[in-house]
Design an enzyme around this catalytic site. Structure first.
Site, short mmCIF file in Angstrom:
data_model
loop_
_atom_site.label_atom_id
_atom_site.label_comp_id
_atom_site.label_asym_id
_atom_site.label_seq_id
_atom_site.Cartn_x
_atom_site.Cartn_y
_atom_site.Cartn_z
N VAL A 135 -5.48 -24.39 6.69
CA VAL A 135 -5.93 -24.03 5.36
C VAL A 135 -7.44 -23.79 5.42
O VAL A 135 -8.18 -24.62 5.96
CB VAL A 135 -5.62 -25.14 4.33
CG1 VAL A 135 -6.06 -24.72 2.93
CG2 VAL A 135 -4.14 -25.49 4.36
N CYS A 136 -7.88 -22.64 4.93
CA CYS A 136 -9.30 -22.33 4.84
C CYS A 136 -9.97 -22.47 6.22
O CYS A 136 -9.48 -21.93 7.20
CB CYS A 136 -9.95 -23.23 3.79
SG CYS A 136 -11.58 -22.72 3.22
N THR A 137 -11.07 -23.22 6.31
CA THR A 137 -11.80 -23.32 7.58
C THR A 137 -11.11 -24.23 8.59
O THR A 137 -11.64 -24.44 9.68
CB THR A 137 -13.24 -23.82 7.34
OG1 THR A 137 -13.20 -25.04 6.59
CG2 THR A 137 -14.04 -22.78 6.56
N THR A 155 -9.43 -16.85 7.68
CA THR A 155 -10.04 -18.04 7.13
C THR A 155 -10.73 -17.63 5.84
O THR A 155 -10.56 -16.51 5.37
CB THR A 155 -11.01 -18.70 8.13
OG1 THR A 155 -11.45 -19.95 7.60
CG2 THR A 155 -12.20 -17.81 8.42
#
Length: 345
Positions: A135-137, A155
């Site tokens: 998730v995300c970074t 990302t």
């Protein structure tokens, strides 16, 4: 929950009972990796999707399909970047099988990616999982473990260039909300982890269950577009089974003639039947749905490009700047230029 939403959710639960997607007693173990200064919503957003899927399946008479836990290097209390303390389990030992391994992102991801013990565990654990997701970074942690080598990944839009620079073996894509490359899934910024988790639920349990979860959480099952993450009315999602192909075709022909005769012909129906059935499925007339989809496309162009208003109006099939302005005021409650000033990069 409104009466209409409750009624539709009940209908979806009935569909689930008729056509189960998976073995009723199969329980999928999911681990979410957290670390100090993790982004709280990266953890809680996807996990709430799985928790709601458990409740939804249980209401339909099935066994809860997911068993979820949050893990961290030392276990115990982990403080997220929001200052909220999250309770975690220690990293499980090697050798125990796993369905899904998820990795959150957040301010502490660089420190986590620099921890050789954590990276080594992640590399080994990813090899034991049926699928892996970030998730995300959290993609930086997967990249540090070599899990993304040679794979497509995404990302948060603000960190895509950095991910590509630091990990050249990763084929970074900056636009999608999430990317699947074989058994590895990566998602864009923060709330896109919810989109990814819904996609995992849909893969596991079928679209009816995923849509029931999305409706309960009041989110979109599938958001179109790139990082702008704009979507047309949620009601259109309920019509994907019958009109999904038509919506895809409309998205590729927004600048063309999308009058009722054209839409009915594309759907293979008479104009009268098409108008009636479309309104029944979406709650919108075809004309209103087309306007929403065109405004959605205009919103993306306004935020992602510097194209003049006249050009955007033509590309989205709205014809003139005045039509664009009127549609924006009606559906978005702001003028197009004000929207661009607020949301453009």
């Amino acid at each position: 929950m409104g009466l209409d939403t409750a009624r539709r959710t009940t209908q979806l639960l009935a569909e689930m009972r008729k056509s189960p997607r998976s073995t009723p007693m199969l329980v999928r173990d999911i681990e979410m990796l957290a670390f100090p200064a993790v982004q709280l919503l990266d953890v809680t957003g996807p996990l709430q999707v799985f928790a709601t899927a458990n409740d939804t399946v249980a209401q339909a008479g099935g066994a809860r399909p997911y068993r979820v836990r949050i893990v961290a290097k030392a276990g115990g209390a982990v403080t997220a970047s929001a200052g909220i303390v999250v309770s975690t389990d220690p990293l499980p030992p090697a050798g125990r099988g796993l369905d899904t391994l998820m990795v959150a992102g957040g301010q502490g991801v660089d420190a986590a990616a620099a921890d050789p013990v954590l990276v080594d565990w992640l590399r080994a654990r990813a090899g034991q999982a049926r699928r892996v997701a970030s998730v995300c970074t959290g993609a930086f942690l997967l990249a540090a473990a070599g899990v993304l080598d040679g794979r497509r990944a995404v990302t948060h839009w603000g960190f895509c260039a950095d991910l590509a620079r630091r990990y050249p073996a990763v084929r970074v894509e900056s636009d999608p909300i999430f990317v699947r490359d074989g058994p590895v899934w990566t998602s864009a910024g923060v709330t896109s982890g919810i989109d990814l988790a819904l996609a995992l639920v849909e893969e596991d349990l079928g679209r009816a269950t995923a849509l029931a979860v999305a409706r309960y959480l009041v989110v979109f099952l599938k958001r179109p577009g790139g990082q702008s993450q704009f979507s047309a009315a949620l009601s259109l999602q309920a019509a994907q089974d019958r009109f999904g192909a038509l919506h895809d075709w409309i998205g590729a022909h927004l600048a063309d003639d999308l009058s009722l005769p054209v839409l009915a012909r594309q759907a293979g129906m008479s104009e009268r039947s098409f108008s009636r059935r479309y309104a029944e499925e979406t709650g919108l007339t075809p004309a209103r749905a087309i306007e929403r989809l065109r405004v959605e496309a205009a919103r993306r162009l306004l935020s992602e490009s510097r194209l003049p208003m006249k050009r955007i109006s033509r590309l989205c099939g709205l014809g003139s700047e005045e039509t664009l302005r009127r549609s924006f005021l009606r559906l978005v409650s702001v003028r197009p230029q004000d929207y661009r000033d607020r949301f453009s990069a």
